[in-house]
Design a protein around this motif. Structure first.
Motif, PDB file in Angstrom:
ATOM      1  N   SER A 173      11.198   9.602   1.192  1.00 42.99           N
ATOM      2  CA  SER A 173      12.643   9.794   1.208  1.00 42.99           C
ATOM      3  C   SER A 173      13.276   8.558   1.846  1.00 42.99           C
ATOM      4  O   SER A 173      12.588   7.688   2.392  1.00 42.99           O
ATOM      5  CB  SER A 173      12.999  11.041   2.013  1.00 42.99           C
ATOM      6  N   PHE A 174      14.595   8.482   1.789  1.00 42.81           N
ATOM      7  CA  PHE A 174      15.291   7.348   2.386  1.00 42.81           C
ATOM      8  C   PHE A 174      15.028   7.297   3.889  1.00 42.81           C
ATOM      9  O   PHE A 174      14.753   6.234   4.444  1.00 42.81           O
ATOM     10  CB  PHE A 174      16.793   7.439   2.103  1.00 42.81           C
ATOM     11  N   ALA A 175      15.087   8.451   4.542  1.00 37.11           N
ATOM     12  CA  ALA A 175      14.835   8.513   5.982  1.00 37.11           C
ATOM     13  C   ALA A 175      13.388   8.141   6.298  1.00 37.11           C
ATOM     14  O   ALA A 175      13.108   7.470   7.292  1.00 37.11           O
ATOM     15  CB  ALA A 175      15.146   9.903   6.517  1.00 37.11           C
ATOM     16  N   GLY A 176      12.452   8.562   5.434  1.00 38.48           N
ATOM     17  CA  GLY A 176      11.048   8.208   5.631  1.00 38.48           C
ATOM     18  C   GLY A 176      10.813   6.715   5.498  1.00 38.48           C
ATOM     19  O   GLY A 176      10.038   6.120   6.243  1.00 38.48           O
ATOM     20  N   GLY A 177      11.502   6.089   4.532  1.00 35.37           N
ATOM     21  CA  GLY A 177      11.391   4.643   4.359  1.00 35.37           C
ATOM     22  C   GLY A 177      11.951   3.889   5.546  1.00 35.37           C
ATOM     23  O   GLY A 177      11.373   2.899   6.002  1.00 35.37           O
TER      24      GLY A 177
ATOM     25  N   PHE B 201      11.903  -3.063  -0.089  1.00 36.97           N
ATOM     26  CA  PHE B 201      11.090  -1.858   0.018  1.00 36.97           C
ATOM     27  C   PHE B 201      11.962  -0.620   0.168  1.00 36.97           C
ATOM     28  O   PHE B 201      11.728   0.398  -0.482  1.00 36.97           O
ATOM     29  CB  PHE B 201      10.124  -1.955   1.201  1.00 36.97           C
ATOM     30  N   LEU B 202      12.968  -0.703   1.007  1.00 37.34           N
ATOM     31  CA  LEU B 202      13.815   0.453   1.280  1.00 37.34           C
ATOM     32  C   LEU B 202      14.560   0.923   0.034  1.00 37.34           C
ATOM     33  O   LEU B 202      14.647   2.118  -0.239  1.00 37.34           O
ATOM     34  CB  LEU B 202      14.808   0.118   2.390  1.00 37.34           C
TER      35      LEU B 202
ATOM     36  N   THR C 196       0.817  -1.210   0.000  1.00 38.17           N
ATOM     37  CA  THR C 196       0.000   0.000   0.000  1.00 38.17           C
ATOM     38  C   THR C 196       0.854   1.265   0.000  1.00 38.17           C
ATOM     39  O   THR C 196       0.371   2.322  -0.366  1.00 38.17           O
ATOM     40  CB  THR C 196      -0.934   0.030   1.230  1.00 38.17           C
ATOM     41  N   TRP C 197       2.107   1.158   0.400  1.00 37.62           N
ATOM     42  CA  TRP C 197       3.016   2.294   0.420  1.00 37.62           C
ATOM     43  C   TRP C 197       3.868   2.278  -0.835  1.00 37.62           C
ATOM     44  O   TRP C 197       4.207   1.235  -1.347  1.00 37.62           O
ATOM     45  CB  TRP C 197       3.934   2.229   1.631  1.00 37.62           C
ATOM     46  N   LYS C 198       4.255   3.416  -1.288  1.00 35.16           N
ATOM     47  CA  LYS C 198       5.142   3.544  -2.446  1.00 35.16           C
ATOM     48  C   LYS C 198       6.501   4.009  -1.939  1.00 35.16           C
ATOM     49  O   LYS C 198       6.607   5.080  -1.345  1.00 35.16           O
ATOM     50  CB  LYS C 198       4.603   4.558  -3.461  1.00 35.16           C
TER      51      LYS C 198
ATOM     52  N   LEU D 142       9.488   4.249   8.419  1.00 36.56           N
ATOM     53  CA  LEU D 142       8.308   3.411   8.183  1.00 36.56           C
ATOM     54  C   LEU D 142       8.606   1.956   8.495  1.00 36.56           C
ATOM     55  O   LEU D 142       7.812   1.280   9.158  1.00 36.56           O
ATOM     56  CB  LEU D 142       7.842   3.556   6.737  1.00 36.56           C
ATOM     57  N   ILE D 143       9.744   1.468   8.052  1.00 32.12           N
ATOM     58  CA  ILE D 143      10.107   0.070   8.311  1.00 32.12           C
ATOM     59  C   ILE D 143      10.275  -0.174   9.806  1.00 32.12           C
ATOM     60  O   ILE D 143       9.786  -1.169  10.344  1.00 32.12           O
ATOM     61  CB  ILE D 143      11.382  -0.306   7.536  1.00 32.12           C
ATOM     62  N   LYS D 144      10.961   0.735  10.496  1.00 38.66           N
ATOM     63  CA  LYS D 144      11.202   0.545  11.930  1.00 38.66           C
ATOM     64  C   LYS D 144       9.919   0.639  12.741  1.00 38.66           C
ATOM     65  O   LYS D 144       9.697  -0.147  13.660  1.00 38.66           O
ATOM     66  CB  LYS D 144      12.196   1.581  12.437  1.00 38.66           C
TER      67      LYS D 144
END
Length: 94
Positions: free
Chosen positions: A39-43, A79-80, A32-34, A46-48
């Motif tokens: 950004s890299f930091a946002g990804g 994903f990252l 559901t996420w793109k 989100l993962i953490k």
């Protein structure tokens, strides 16, 4: 047998198919996420915050097979770094 808080009740041997639902849930949550819109930091955040919380309850009570943990890490990395089936990208850090 059934489930308790999303974790299968097991009375036998644990196999890699036992936790297939956790892998599918993780893939569907990230679908559901793109990754391209974050950004890299946002990804990373989100993962953490979101994705890492999915298997935590199940991991507290039962040791997962190594292959299941490796697949979860692979889903995170893909994903990252923006790796999909259509566009294969090289991961800069393993």
């Amino acid at each position: 047998m059934g489930k308790y808080f999303g974790v299968p009740l097991i009375h036998g041997r644990i196999t890699k198919d036992t936790y297939k639902e956790i892998l599918e849930k993780a893939k569907s949550r990230l679908a559901t996420w793109k990754s391209s819109t974050l950004s890299f930091a946002g990804g990373c955040t989100l993962i953490k915050a979101v994705f890492s919380a999915i298997p935590i309850y199940a991991m507290q009570s039962i040791k997962h097979p190594t292959e299941t943990c490796s697949k979860l890490d692979k889903i995170n990395r893909n994903f990252l770094w923006g790796h999909t089936e259509e566009s294969k990208k090289m991961h800069l850090v393993k």
